[in-house]
Enzyme design. Structure first.
Site, short mmCIF file in Angstrom:
data_model
loop_
_atom_site.label_atom_id
_atom_site.label_comp_id
_atom_site.label_asym_id
_atom_site.label_seq_id
_atom_site.Cartn_x
_atom_site.Cartn_y
_atom_site.Cartn_z
N ASP A 80 1.83 3.93 -1.17
CA ASP A 80 2.72 2.83 -1.56
C ASP A 80 4.13 3.08 -1.03
O ASP A 80 4.32 3.32 0.15
CB ASP A 80 2.68 2.67 -3.09
CG ASP A 80 3.03 1.26 -3.54
OD1 ASP A 80 4.21 0.90 -3.46
OD2 ASP A 80 2.12 0.52 -3.97
N ALA A 159 6.37 14.58 3.27
CA ALA A 159 7.80 14.67 3.00
C ALA A 159 8.02 15.68 1.88
O ALA A 159 7.50 15.52 0.78
CB ALA A 159 8.36 13.31 2.60
N CYS A 175 5.19 6.21 -5.01
CA CYS A 175 3.74 6.09 -4.79
C CYS A 175 3.15 4.96 -5.64
O CYS A 175 1.93 4.91 -5.83
CB CYS A 175 3.03 7.40 -5.09
SG CYS A 175 3.74 8.82 -4.21
#
Length: 225
Positions: A80, A159, A175
């Protein structure tokens, strides 16, 4: 031992530029003109939405971000919404996953292991959670992973929050989940951490996780121009 992989460190790099470099190296990897390559970078503040990302997981109006010069990118990876910004190490594995990695799930698991080993080097006990993607310290998420695969070659990636301004994650549901709290190396260790030291440990741990040498190849930039 398999053929050595390559590493390209972009340093502090605009997100859009890194995206173009990713796509060019992806095509070269599909054509077998380069080996597996890990791009490392640090970006100015941006938000990215995965292909199934929902815009209502951005908790502020787009104008709020525009006024601060922060862009939003819709990209091809899974997952997401997430944040990239200064103090965060982003890694983009341009890896052929069909044979030695045996699929995207195996790549995700190895990236999680790479991050866990790196955090262990700093005395941090990290873990994965059942049915979740990414790496956690206690009940807080320290690293996110979102990949895309085309023609059996991966792009986008992970990340890891090192010295990241975590308040930026308050502007989103990371997310797409409302119960996630983000953390960073600096928050966990309660001291300043040099980003380059963490990069060095990532590079050090790569051969152990992927069972081959990795060589720094700054000249790769010439192939993307």
């Amino acid at each position: 031992m398999l053929k050595a992989g390559w590493i390209l460190d972009l340093g502090f790099c605009e997100y859009e530029k890194s995206l173009k470099i990713q796509k060019r190296l992806h095509q070269l990897r599909v054509e077998a003109k380069i080996p597996d390559t890990l791009i490392l970078a640090e970006h100015p503040a941006v938000f990215t939405l995965g292909k199934s990302g929902k815009t209502d997981n951005l908790l502020v109006a787009p104008e709020f971000l525009t006024a601060r010069g922060i862009k939003i990118y819709r990209i091809e990876r899974g997952g997401d919404i997430t944040f990239h910004g200064p103090g965060q190490i982003v890694g983009y594995p341009i890896f052929y996953i069909k044979d030695t990695l045996a699929g995207i799930r195996a790549l995700i698991e190895r990236l999680e292991l790479l991050i866990i080993l790196t955090l262990n080097n700093f005395g941090i006990e990290a873990k994965v959670l059942p049915k979740m993607v990414g790496v956690w310290v206690g009940g807080e998420k320290i690293a996110s992973i979102g990949l895309a695969v085309k023609s059996w070659v991966s792009f986008h990636g992970f990340a890891l929050n090192v010295a990241t301004d975590l308040s930026n994650f308050d502007l989103i549901r990371p997310c797409g989940l409302s119960n996630i709290k983000m953390t960073s190396l600096e928050r966990v260790l309660k001291k300043q951490i040099n980003l380059n030291e963490v990069k060095e440990r990532i590079v050090f741990n790569l051969p152990q996780v992927f069972n081959k040498k990795f060589l720094v190849k700054d000249e790769l930039l010439e192939l993307t121009s």
